[in-house]
Motif scaffolding. Structure first.
Motif, mmCIF file in Angstrom:
data_model
loop_
_atom_site.group_PDB
_atom_site.id
_atom_site.type_symbol
_atom_site.label_atom_id
_atom_site.label_comp_id
_atom_site.label_asym_id
_atom_site.label_seq_id
_atom_site.Cartn_x
_atom_site.Cartn_y
_atom_site.Cartn_z
ATOM 1 N N UNK A 162 0.060 -1.033 -0.032
ATOM 2 C CA UNK A 162 0.031 0.095 -0.459
ATOM 3 C C UNK A 162 1.092 1.362 0.079
ATOM 4 N N UNK A 163 1.911 1.371 0.234
ATOM 5 C CA UNK A 163 2.962 1.844 -0.201
ATOM 6 C C UNK A 163 3.390 2.876 -0.898
ATOM 7 N N UNK A 164 3.629 3.717 -2.021
ATOM 8 C CA UNK A 164 3.873 4.568 -2.642
ATOM 9 C C UNK A 164 5.502 3.554 -3.141
ATOM 10 N N UNK A 165 5.575 2.981 -3.955
ATOM 11 C CA UNK A 165 7.417 2.111 -4.182
ATOM 12 C C UNK A 165 8.607 2.966 -4.287
ATOM 13 N N UNK A 166 8.149 5.078 -5.048
ATOM 14 C CA UNK A 166 9.221 5.615 -5.292
ATOM 15 C C UNK A 166 9.372 6.236 -3.916
ATOM 16 N N UNK A 167 8.023 6.240 -2.801
ATOM 17 C CA UNK A 167 8.680 6.996 -1.565
ATOM 18 C C UNK A 167 8.996 5.527 -0.757
ATOM 19 N N UNK A 168 8.499 4.596 -1.052
ATOM 20 C CA UNK A 168 9.097 2.748 -0.162
ATOM 21 C C UNK A 168 10.564 3.345 -0.210
ATOM 22 N N UNK A 169 10.977 3.735 -1.280
ATOM 23 C CA UNK A 169 12.402 3.405 -1.899
ATOM 24 C C UNK A 169 13.845 5.098 -2.002
ATOM 25 N N UNK A 220 4.109 1.780 -15.612
ATOM 26 C CA UNK A 220 2.474 2.422 -14.002
ATOM 27 C C UNK A 220 3.433 1.524 -12.889
ATOM 28 N N UNK A 221 4.267 0.638 -13.312
ATOM 29 C CA UNK A 221 4.393 -0.701 -12.577
ATOM 30 C C UNK A 221 6.214 -0.639 -11.655
ATOM 31 N N UNK A 222 7.361 0.431 -12.710
ATOM 32 C CA UNK A 222 8.247 0.512 -12.540
ATOM 33 C C UNK A 222 8.242 1.473 -11.439
ATOM 34 N N UNK A 223 9.592 1.342 -10.654
ATOM 35 C CA UNK A 223 10.016 2.033 -9.544
ATOM 36 C C UNK A 223 12.015 1.936 -9.084
#
Length: 634
Positions: free
Chosen positions: A440-447, A485-488
């Motif tokens: 549920x965490x935006x991946x760009x934010x997570x990493x 859309x699925x990339x981070x």
């Protein structure tokens, strides 16, 4: 002034004199603390760092001709990120009573309190020490907080060994001066865990000149280290600690019975640099060799002594151990360490590939209990609107008496959780708007990671923590627009080139280079095992989309299956990216067709007057009238 055992050193930087005159970190801090002023002198500020505090001012509040809004940042010394519940609740209370009502998890697994006034500094440090914490050695020219993987795997002896030796190395290299307790607790020695006998013995064992037998600081001497010194301990394959960025990294090596045999040793990492100073650079640590477990403390002392005695004390920009190893080469450095160590260092042992891990969400400890990794955006523990992380953590720690491990990616892990407590903890977090499901965490934010920068850091050139949320949103919108859309990928941002959020290991790194402008670094790996490289020196942040769109499109078209953005940039090279970007044609915006109708002069005049009386554009009023007529007709 004799600074080191290296006879070639004849002159030193100003700070070496300040350290020598400090009487082992006592003055002028002790005297100036008694003065009714809002801040310390320049010399005292330098010594104050060794006690775990930086003098800052709120740069948003600077007014020409008026005194700065002075305040202090305090940083905890928390080996392996360990925060007992009593300490956490104390820090939470102090942040409200004396600070700015927030706490910040650092990228070295400690907590920072911001906004403390000079008059409250002693009470704050005393409260931390009396509640199982410390700030001693969290800053300054000495060993900083020792890092270790935060995962509390109770049935993994290697992880338990990493925690154990992070603690022991932190104890070995802790300043021995009485100044800390004299100044902040009026000489009262705080109750703390008993130091391991082997650590105490190692500190006094001289070897071949590794200690000063007649000094209050047996390992450091009165001049301490030439610059900050950073260590980590990890297990094979776990790169949650960014092991290649440390002055010294140890990798625990176990036998097949799950018993500790020794350590692989890496040395010479470090990220701080200065813009337009090519002699300063980010550097990854090199493998040095392997030592048996019984020799590890003597080996650490030998490395410290080598840097202590041969590190540059003239030019502080050249003072980190990475420059000594770079200048000498690994073989010469190893030979000098062996001189202090007293025997050869064995060859480095093979290891599996290192992977980045963040341990978010619910996990099994292995002993029937659970741990919960909580993502903390930019490490800032705060209450803001419907997001009440600070209140939620306080309630959980108070109610369930849980210990915490801070992570090198400025997140937090709560552990020792009974399974019957899981639902109640989830309920508290949900009630306070805290997302605990990793998906549920935006991946760009997570990493991503960002340093505090403005308004508190005196070195910040531009924004970082306050800017990165908007920047990740813009990058996500661009990726979505381009069908990615699925990339981070790993994004890291700092407001200056010192690299506190480790941007030089990122897939996409932002490094403040001028107000509103960033040096952009590309090509680090998702697992932080490869340095990025500088791609552009000063990108105005308003040009971010036009800068990134061509390389994102090239990435989409030319990537290999499963390839990450950082790996792609490293593989194709900067020349190919620049060529593609130079020839990239941005899609032309689609123009909306506008239909025209003609009106006689009288009708147009009446429409114009009506639009003016209603404060509407003529076209809007005409459209409304036509719409109403058509609806009535139908």
């Amino acid at each position: 002034m004799v600074v080191s055992q290296n006879p070639s050193v004849q002159k030193t930087s100003k700070l070496e004199g300040i350290k020598e005159r400090s009487n082992c970190l006592r003055e002028p801090v002790a005297s100036e603390l008694l003065e009714d002023t809002t801040h310390f002198s320049g010399d005292a500020v330098q010594i104050l760092k060794f006690h775990g505090s930086y003098q800052q001012d709120n740069r948003d509040n600077r007014v020409k001709g008026q005194e700065k809004d002075y305040q202090f940042m305090l940083r905890t010394r928390s080996p392996g990120g360990f925060i007992p519940p009593q300490l956490y609740l104390t820090l939470d209370q102090l942040s409200d009573e004396y600070g700015n009502h927030t706490m910040r998890v650092t990228t070295r697994q400690g907590f920072q309190l911001h906004g403390i006034l000079k008059k409250n500094l002693k009470a704050t440090i005393a409260a931390i020490v009396r509640n199982m914490g410390s700030t001693l050695g969290a800053c300054g020219d000495l060993n900083r907080n020792v890092m270790a993987p935060p995962a509390p795997f109770k049935t993994r002896p290697d992880y338990q060994c990493a925690w154990e030796y992070a603690d022991k190395i932190a104890d070995l290299l802790t300043p021995q001066t009485g100044a800390y307790y004299e100044i902040w607790l009026d000489g009262e020695k705080a109750i703390s865990a008993e130091e391991a006998p082997e650590v105490k013995a190692a500190r006094q064992r001289n070897g071949n000149g590794t200690i000063f037998a007649d000094k209050e600081e047996p390992i450091y001497g009165e001049h301490y280290m030439p610059r900050k010194f950073k260590c980590s301990v990890t297990v094979p394959g776990d790169n949650s600690v960014d092991l290649y960025t440390q002055d010294v990294s140890l990798v625990v090596m176990m036998n097949q019975q799950g018993e500790l045999e020794g350590f692989n040793v890496l040395a010479g990492g470090g990220l701080g640099r200065t813009h337009n100073k090519e002699e300063t650079f980010a550097r990854m640590a090199d493998p040095i060799g392997y030592v048996d477990k019984d020799d590890i403390f003597d080996l650490i002392k030998a490395i410290v002594a080598t840097q202590r005695d041969y590190g540059d004390r003239v030019n502080r920009r050249h003072a980190r151990m990475k420059y000594l190893i770079n200048d000498w080469g690994v073989d010469k450095f190893r030979a000098k360490v062996e001189d202090y160590f007293g025997k050869p260092i064995a060859p480095y042992k093979p290891l599996p590939a290192f992977k980045y891990k963040d341990y978010l969400g619910w996990n099994e400890q292995g002993d029937g209990k659970l741990f919960l990794g909580i993502s903390i955006e930019n490490g800032r523990v705060k209450d803001e609107g419907n997001f009440q992380l600070k209140t939620a953590l306080r309630e959980i720690v108070k109610q369930f008496d849980l210990p915490m491990r801070l992570t090198p990616n400025h997140n937090a892990i709560l552990y020792e959780i009974e399974k019957n407590q899981q639902q109640s903890i989830e309920q508290i977090l949900n009630q306070h708007g805290v997302q605990i499901t990793p998906e549920g965490i935006e991946p760009l934010v997570r990493y991503s990671m960002a340093c505090p920068a403005l308004p508190t850091c005196g070195l910040a050139i531009t924004e970082s923590e306050r800017a990165i949320p908007g920047i990740t949103e813009r990058i996500r919108a661009l990726l979505d627009k381009l069908g990615l859309k699925d990339d981070h990928f790993v994004i890291r941002m700092t407001g200056c080139p010192n690299g506190c959020a480790r941007p030089y290991m990122a897939e996409l790194g932002f490094v403040g280079s001028a107000p509103g402008k960033y040096q952009m670094w590309l090509g680090g790996s998702p697992d932080q095992t490869r340095l990025a490289r500088a791609y552009i020196e000063k990108l105005p942040i308003e040009e971010l989309e036009s800068f990134l769109e061509p390389m994102f499109m090239q990435f989409k078209q030319q990537r290999e299956p499963g390839e990450s953005f950082g790996d792609f940039c490293d593989r194709v090279g900067f020349d190919a990216i620049r060529e593609y970007s130079a020839n990239y044609e941005f899609p032309k915006p689609t123009k909306k067709t506008r239909h025209r109708i003609s009106l006689n002069d009288d009708l147009y005049s009446r429409l114009k007057d009506a639009a003016a009386s209603q404060g509407k554009p003529i076209s809007h009023l005409a459209a409304d009238a036509i719409e109403a007529f058509l609806n009535q007709s139908s």
